[in-house]
Structure formats: C-alpha cells, structure tokens
Write an enzyme that holds these catalytic residues in place. Structure first.
Site, mmCIF file in Angstrom:
data_model
loop_
_atom_site.group_PDB
_atom_site.id
_atom_site.type_symbol
_atom_site.label_atom_id
_atom_site.label_comp_id
_atom_site.label_asym_id
_atom_site.label_seq_id
_atom_site.Cartn_x
_atom_site.Cartn_y
_atom_site.Cartn_z
ATOM 1 N N GLY A 73 0.009 83.726 -33.662
ATOM 2 C CA GLY A 73 -0.014 82.287 -33.890
ATOM 3 C C GLY A 73 1.276 81.556 -33.571
ATOM 4 N N THR A 74 2.196 82.182 -32.848
ATOM 5 C CA THR A 74 3.452 81.482 -32.540
ATOM 6 C C THR A 74 3.213 80.261 -31.656
ATOM 7 O OG1 THR A 74 3.797 83.119 -30.781
ATOM 8 C CG2 THR A 74 5.023 83.443 -32.836
ATOM 9 N N GLY A 75 2.326 80.391 -30.657
ATOM 10 C CA GLY A 75 2.043 79.255 -29.780
ATOM 11 C C GLY A 75 1.368 78.115 -30.513
ATOM 12 N N CYS A 76 0.384 78.462 -31.365
ATOM 13 C CA CYS A 76 -0.289 77.440 -32.174
ATOM 14 C C CYS A 76 0.715 76.721 -33.067
ATOM 15 C CB CYS A 76 -1.371 78.078 -33.052
ATOM 16 S SG CYS A 76 -2.632 79.015 -32.171
ATOM 17 N N THR A 95 4.072 88.043 -34.431
ATOM 18 C CA THR A 95 4.069 86.926 -33.478
ATOM 19 C C THR A 95 2.691 86.271 -33.374
ATOM 20 O OG1 THR A 95 3.637 88.517 -31.688
ATOM 21 C CG2 THR A 95 5.940 87.891 -32.092
ATOM 22 N N LYS A 120 7.106 78.014 -21.938
ATOM 23 C CA LYS A 120 7.759 78.884 -22.914
ATOM 24 C C LYS A 120 8.069 80.248 -22.290
ATOM 25 C CE LYS A 120 4.147 78.235 -25.361
ATOM 26 N NZ LYS A 120 3.081 78.230 -26.404
#
Length: 275
Positions: free
Chosen positions: A213-216, A211, A179
């Site tokens: 928790g965007t990856g989760c 932003t 990402k």
C-alpha cells in the site's frame, strides 16, 4: 471556507479487506494528514499481505452514482483515483468528475498488486490514458506503471525516468511524479515534471518487507496536501517525508506474514498505546 476548516478528500478506488492498501489505506492516509476522508468503491478484492485471490469490479453506473451522491451533498476539496479495474469504470469515473473541474485530482494508475496480481483489465489501458489522464492534476506512476502507460521498457536509470515523466506529461496530466522505488541501489529518488519544470526528490532506501500500500498511501497523502492548498512541490515534500517515516515505523505493526502495511499513524500512536 476558512484556513482552519478541515478539508474533505475523496478516494475512488478498490477495497483491500486486509487494510493495507486501497480505500482502507487511503482513508488512513487522509486522516493521518489531517483531512476528512470519503470513499467511492470501484472494486472488491479478496486479498491479504500475501496476495490477491479474487477481484469483483462494481457496475460502472453504480460507481458513478456513488460519486454523484458525494458531490451532491459534500464539499470535495481533492480527489484521489486508485484502482479502476476496467474500461467501463474508467469512463464512468471520468464522466462523473467532468462537472467538477478545478478540484485537484491525484491519479495513481494501479495496475499490479504488490504480489503480482493484475488489478487493471488490459482493455482499460486506453480508457485510462484517454479519459482519466487529462483530468489529473498529478499522475503518480511507479517505474513499471510508467513503462506500461508508454509501451516502453522499464527505466533503470534517472535519465530514462525523467524522459518518461516528460512523455507522460504530454499525454494530458498537469504534472507527473514518477516514483523511483524500483531503481537499483541505495537511493529511492522521485522525479516531478510540472509545466516543463523538472524537480528531483531524494530519499534513502529503507529495506523492509512492509511495503504493502505504499503507492496508495503516497497518492492519498498528496491529495490531502493539495486539498490543504499546498503547492505541488511542497505537497510532494510533505507526503514523501510522512511516508518515509511510516515505512520506517512499520515494524511496530504486526499484520500478516507477507508484505505488511506501513504505519500510517506513526506520528499519532505512541508505544504507551500498546498494552
């Protein structure tokens, strides 16, 4: 199982009491993408939108028992792995999942919280790489995580991103999505490497503090799309579009004074639902 059967997706991750990341975000993402969510907790955290103050990993045997109990009773159509915390938990998760090969597994190598707190014991790096990466259908690191897994400098341009994605794929996962949210500039591209094929997914950068928790959330949305039978490329396309809209709509929420969460249910909640 018919085409109309609602898919079941399992998150194996840490807990965020403020609700923006971890299993709380995972369950919201599963629901928002039309799947039934389940959660095995690996660690408890004390955190909010401003940072993490404490982490308490659970006993590896208990983590494994949670996984065993879910699989003993419920059809699991996909698994998302997030915060692992330490080597013992990494090994326990790997052993518990070995009998269930063939189910899509999305591995989000959570290492550092948005505020900078470490979420992975340094000793767990090798366990993560040797035991969990080979189980992954899709590995989803951001640029710092990709660099840490490879022991290299963080990528600052696309050519290095693509090269690192290929090197990560050589460590065992079937596919890697690196990402590019940490890249400088107005764009936020991601690169997918799968079976030697490279595909770029373009996206404009939306400037916001929300932003957390965007990856989760992205990895969970990917697991949900794979559970529904989508191809990798289609799953990435669907999940990225949903997350981008969730980030844009995050201003409708009022959660904390730091890095706020994305709006997981932006497509389901209308302004009329707000008093």
């Amino acid at each position: 199982m018919t085409s109309s059967t609602i898919r079941n997706v399992l998150s194996i991750a840490g807990s965020d009491p403020s609700g923006g990341a971890g299993i709380q975000a995972d369950l919201k993402a599963f629901s928002a993408r039309g799947c039934y969510g389940m959660a095995v907790i690996t660690a408890l955290t004390a955190q909010n939108t401003q940072g993490v103050s404490a982490v308490v990993p659970l006993a590896p045997d208990f983590v494994a028992e949670q996984i065993r109990m879910v699989f003993a009773d419920v059809r699991v159509d996909a698994v998302k792995i997030g915060m692992i915390a330490n080597a013992g938990i990494a090994s326990a998760v790997a052993e518990a999942l070995k009998p269930h090969r063939g189910i899509p597994v999305v591995l989000d190598p959570v290492m550092i919280a948005k505020g900078g707190a470490p979420l992975l014991d340094p000793a767990a790096f090798e366990a993560l790489k040797s035991k969990l990466l080979p189980l992954a259908t899709l590995l989803t690191p951001n640029l710092p995580e990709a660099a840490a897994l490879l022991g290299e400098a963080e990528a600052s341009e696309r050519t290095v991103m693509e090269a690192q994605a290929n090197r990560l794929a050589a460590l065992g996962p079937k596919a890697v999505l690196v990402k590019g949210g940490h890249l400088p500039g107005a764009e936020s591209p991601d690169v997918l490497v799968s079976e030697g094929e490279v595909r770029w997914f373009e996206a404009a950068r939306f400037v916001t503090r929300n932003t957390h928790g965007t990856g989760c959330s992205l990895s969970s949305a990917l697991a949900a799309e794979l559970a529904k039978g989508r191809s990798l490329q289609d799953a990435v396309r669907q999940a990225k579009t949903w997350l981008a809209e969730a980030v844009v709509a995050s201003g409708r929420l009022s959660v904390g004074s730091g890095h706020g969460p994305v709006h997981h249910f932006h497509a389901l909640w209308s302004d009329d639902d707000t008093p």
